[in-house]
Design an enzyme around this catalytic site. Structure first.
Site, short mmCIF file in Angstrom:
data_model
loop_
_atom_site.label_atom_id
_atom_site.label_comp_id
_atom_site.label_asym_id
_atom_site.label_seq_id
_atom_site.Cartn_x
_atom_site.Cartn_y
_atom_site.Cartn_z
N HIS A 1 39.81 35.23 35.99
CA HIS A 1 38.40 35.50 36.62
C HIS A 1 38.60 36.93 36.99
O HIS A 1 37.60 37.67 36.64
CB HIS A 1 38.40 34.73 37.80
CG HIS A 1 37.73 33.39 37.53
ND1 HIS A 1 36.72 33.14 36.74
CD2 HIS A 1 38.47 32.01 37.81
CE1 HIS A 1 36.42 31.76 36.54
NE2 HIS A 1 37.70 31.10 37.15
N HIS B 1 44.35 30.87 34.39
CA HIS B 1 42.81 30.65 34.61
C HIS B 1 42.44 31.52 35.66
O HIS B 1 41.37 32.27 35.47
CB HIS B 1 42.61 29.08 34.70
CG HIS B 1 41.09 28.72 34.99
ND1 HIS B 1 40.28 28.45 34.35
CD2 HIS B 1 40.36 29.11 36.13
CE1 HIS B 1 38.89 28.34 34.64
NE2 HIS B 1 39.19 28.53 35.75
N GLU B 2 43.02 31.40 36.81
CA GLU B 2 42.63 32.01 38.00
C GLU B 2 42.35 33.57 37.79
O GLU B 2 41.49 34.53 38.06
CB GLU B 2 43.27 31.58 39.23
CG GLU B 2 43.03 30.15 39.71
CD GLU B 2 41.51 30.02 39.78
OE1 GLU B 2 40.84 30.59 40.11
OE2 GLU B 2 41.20 28.59 39.47
#
Length: 632
Positions: A433, A429-430
Site C-alpha cells: 500500500h 500486502h500492507e
C-alpha cells in the site's frame, strides 16, 4: 489507511475494523574478534521535531546566521560551560535540512564518544538535534602538560595482546602525523594498513578516561580499541567498523510457519547495491542496537496507541536477534521473535523494491535519503502485535516526507492466537500500500487510489507482490496460492478464490467487477489478472531463486522479477485514480520502455484471458473482451 479484509468472514471473526486478513551464545564470533564485552554503553539523547519546536522556540537567531552558526549557538546555549569543536562534515541535504556535527573536547583533546548533532530546517530554525555530551566532572589538569601517559607503541602491544589480534608488532615505530597526538605505526605485519593511534578521552561509568585509540584493520574486523593511557593491557572499549548481524527468522520466500522453520540469517542487507547503504541498523547519523534503522522502526504496541518512539524493541548490542518461537506459544511470549520477523520482512522488501525502482526520488520510506532526492525523514513505523485491533492489518501512507505506519495485529482465529507478523504475505500486502500510494500520482500525492476501482487495484497489488514473492522453485503454471490462510486459520484463505491460472479454480474475469462495491473483492480480480501476467513471464524467462534480481540491459533477467518490475513501473505511468484498462495499458507501456515491447504478447495473453482484451472499451458497464492484438 488500508487493510486486508477477510472476505466472507463476517460471521466467523469478531472484526472491529475493516481489514485483511535457542539464543546464540556470546563468544568468538564467526568473524574472529569478540567485541561484545567491550561495546560502548548507549548514552545518546534525541529530540524529535515536535519536541524540538517546543523546546527551542525561545531562541532568537540572527537572520544573518548561516545554518552552521545557528547550530553552534544551540550547542553553546545547551552547554554554556563546555568546550567542543565543529566537525568538518556539515552539509545541506537535498531535502533542505542542514546537518551539523560537533565533538566535545577537554583540554583540547576529543572526548571520542561525546557528540552533538543539529539539524536545521529550511526556515533556518532548529529542526531536531541529539547529543551524548559528557556532563560529569572534567579533569583539572591538562595531561599534555605532565605527559604522564604511556608511549603509543605500548598501547598497540596492549591491544594486540588483550584482544588477540592477528597483528605482529615486530619492531613497530610510532611516526607522528600532522594532527596532534596522532601516530602511524610502521614495522608491523598482519593488518591491511598501518595501524594508527590517537590520544582521546572516552566517557565510561560516569567518568572520563584518557586512552590511546588504536586503529587496526584486520579484514573481518576493523577495530578502534580504546587502550588505557597508563595501564596498556586494559582495553576499555572497542568499536568495529565492520557491522554484522544475525536474525533467527522465517527466511524470505517462506510465507508462514507451515512452509518451513526459522533459520539463522546473517547480514541480509543489500549493501552490494544501494538499497541499505547504512545496513539495517543505521541511518548515516546514528547506529542502533534495536530493531530500528534507516528504513524501518519495528516495535510492539500492545496499547494500540499512537506513540511508538519509546515502545519496546528487542535490543542486542551484538546485533544477534535470536529468539524462540513455537506454535504452542501465545503471541506475547514470542514478541521478540515477532518484532524481529517484522523487521526482517519489511527491510528485505524495502531492498527488493529499491532494486526494482522504488528509490528515494520515487518516494520510498527512508530516514536518510543520502543525497539521492526525495523528501526523507519518513521511514516506515511498523507496529507488531498492535493492540488497536485483531484479525487484521493496515498501512497508512501520507505523502513523501512523512512516516508510513504499519499496524500488524494478532489473530484470534486459532488457539493459541496467531501473530500476523509471522505471515509474510500479510506484511508484504500492507507495505505494498505504501508502494502504490507513493507511485500512483507521484510521491507528494497520496490521494490517487481513492476511487472504488483504483482502490481495488491498491488491494490487488498487495496480494500480487505477496504471492509473487512466496513462489517456490518447483512451482508451475498450475500452482495455486491463497491469502491469509495461516493467520486466519481458514482453509482456502480469506479471498473468494485462490490465485490460480485455472479458470475452474478461479473463474474471475474483469466483468465480475461490475457487481462489486468494495475494494477487496475488486482487488482479488485485479490480483487474479496479475497472477496470469506473472506466470506468462515466468514461462518466458524462468524464475530466479535469488532474493535480489539480476539485470540485463536494465531489465530483470527472470520472469518473476520482471513481472514485479513492470507492475511497479506501470504504477508510475498511470494517471491518478486509474481504472483496470488504464493500468493494463500502463504495464504494456512499461514493458515498451524497458524491453522495447518484447513481452507485449505474453502480457496481452494474460489480460485477454481475464476479459481485458485488445478491443475492450471502458464504459459504465464492464463487458469482457477476449481478443488478442493483431500483431500477436
Amino acid at each position: 489507511m488500508h487493510g486486508l479484509l477477510l472476505a466472507g468472514l463476517a460471521a466467523a471473526l469478531p472484526l472491529g475494523v475493516a481489514g485483511l486478513p535457542a539464543r546464540q551464545q556470546s563468544g568468538l564470533s564467526p568473524r574472529g574478534i569478540d567485541i561484545n564485552p567491550y561495546r560502548f554503553a548507549s548514552m545518546a539523547k534525541y529530540s524529535e521535531h515536535k519536541a524540538t519546536s517546543q523546546m527551542v522556540h525561545s531562541f532568537s537567531y540572527s537572520k544573518d546566521d548561516d545554518y552552521v552558526a545557528t547550530a553552534t549557538k544551540l550547542v553553546k546555549s545547551t552547554f554554556p560551560n563546555m568546550t567542543f569543536r565543529t566537525v568538518k562534515d556539515h552539509y545541506i541535504g537535498t531535502n533542505g535540512i542542514g546537518h551539523v556535527h560537533f565533538k566535545q573536547t577537554a583540554h583540547g583533546i576529543d572526548i571520542d564518544n561525546a557528540d552533538f548533532n543539529v539539524n536545521i530546517g529550511r526556515d533556518g530554525k532548529v529542526f531536531t538535534f541529539g547529543n551524548s555530551f559528557y556532563e560529569g566532572e572534567m579533569p583539572k589538569t591538562n595531561p599534555l602538560t605532565k605527559r604522564d601517559f604511556s608511549d603509543p607503541v605500548k598501547a598497540l602491544h596492549g591491544a594486540i595482546k588483550t584482544l588477540k589480534l592477528p597483528v605482529k608488532p615486530q619492531s613497530a615505530k610510532a611516526m607522528p602525523m600532522k594532527e596532534a597526538e596522532t601516530f602511524k605505526f610502521e614495522g608491523t605485519s598482519g593488518a591491511l594498513s598501518d595501524p594508527m593511534a590517537k590520544l582521546v578521552y572516552i566517557q565510561k561509568d560516569g567518568k572520563l578516561h584518557l586512552t590511546w585509540r588504536v586503529e587496526t584493520d584486520v579484514g573481518d574486523n576493523w577495530l578502534l580499541s580504546y587502550v588505557d593511557s597508563k595501564e596498556t593491557e586494559t582495553v576499555h572499549n572497542v568499536v568495529d567498523y565492520v557491522a554484522s548481524a544475525d536474525y533467527k527468522v522465517f527466511a524470505w520466500g517462506l510465507n508462514d510457519p507451515t512452509e518451513g522453520q526459522p533459520t539463522m540469517i546473517k547480514d541480509p542487507w543489500n549493501t552490494t547495491g544501494t538499497g541499505s547503504p547504512f545496513t539495517w541498523h543505521g541511518d548515516g547519523q546514528m547506529d542502533y542496537t534495536v530493531t530500528r534503522g534507516n528504513n524501518i522502526a519495528a516495535q510492539d504496541n500492545p496499547s494500540g496507541g499512537e506513540q511508538w518512539e519509546n515502545n519496546y524493541r528487542p535490543d542486542s548490542p551484538e546485533l544477534s536477534f535470536v529468539y524462540e518461537y513455537n506454535e504452542q506459544m501465545e503471541p506475547e511470549q514470542y514478541k521478540d521473535f515477532a518484532i524481529t520477523q517484522l523487521f526482517y520482512t519489511t527491510n528485505t522488501f524495502h531492498d527488493v523494491l529499491y532494486s526494482l525502482g522504488f528509490t528515494e526520488e520515487a518516494g520510498n520510506f527512508q530516514m536518510n535519503n543520502n543525497g539521492k532526492g526525495g523528501e526523507g525523514n519518513d521511514f516506515a513505523i511498523c507496529n507488531a502485535q498492535d493492540g488497536s485491533g485483531t484479525n487484521n492489518a493496515n498501512f497508512a501512507t501520507p505523502p513523501d516526507g512523512q512516516n508510513g505506519r504499519m499496524r500488524m495485529y494478532t489473530w484470534t482465529t486459532a488457539q493459541p492466537s496467531r501473530d500476523g507478523d509471522l505471515e509474510a504475505g500479510i506484511v508484504i500486502h500492507e507495505y505494498t500500500h505504501g508502494l502504490s500510494n507513493r507511485l500512483c500520482g507521484g510521491p507528494a500525492n497520496s490521494n490517487c487510489l481513492t476511487e472504488l476501482e483504483a482502490g481495488g487495484m491498491g488491494e490487488g497489488w498487495g496480494d500480487f507482490y505477496a504471492t509473487a514473492i512466496r513462489l517456490k522453485q518447483d512451482d508451475t503454471h498450475d500452482t495455486d496460492y491463497t491469502m491469509g490462510e495461516w493467520a486466519a486459520n481458514m482453509q482456502g484463505g480469506i479471498r473468494e478464490y485462490p490465485y490460480s491460472t485455472n479458470m475452474q479454480t478461479n473463474p474471475y474475469t474483469y466483468a465480475d467487477v461490475q457487481g462489486m462495491d468494495e475494494v477487496h473483492g475488486i482487488g482479488t480480480v485485479w490480483a487474479t489478472i496479475l497472477y496470469e501476467v506473472l506466470w506468462n513471464l515466468i514461462d518466458e524467462h524462468g524464475m530466479s531463486k535469488n532474493i535480489m534480481p539480476k539485470f540485463v540491459n536494465g531489465a530483470p533477467s527472470d520472469g518473476r522479477n520482471l513481472a514485479m518490475k513492470l507492475v511497479l513501473d506501470g504504477m508510475t505511468l498511470m494517471p491518478c485514480n486509474p481504472n483496470f484498462m488504464q493500468a493494463r495499458d500502463a504495464i504494456i507501456d512499461a514493458d515498451q520502455a524497458l524491453t522495447n515491447g518484447q513481452n507485449k504478447c505474453a502480457l496481452m495473453k494474460a489480460f485477454s484471458k481475464r476479459g481485458l482484451g485488445a478491443n475492450y472499451k471502458h464504459g459504465k458497464t464492464r463487458v469482457n473482451n477476449f481478443d488478442m492484438p493483431a500483431d500477436c
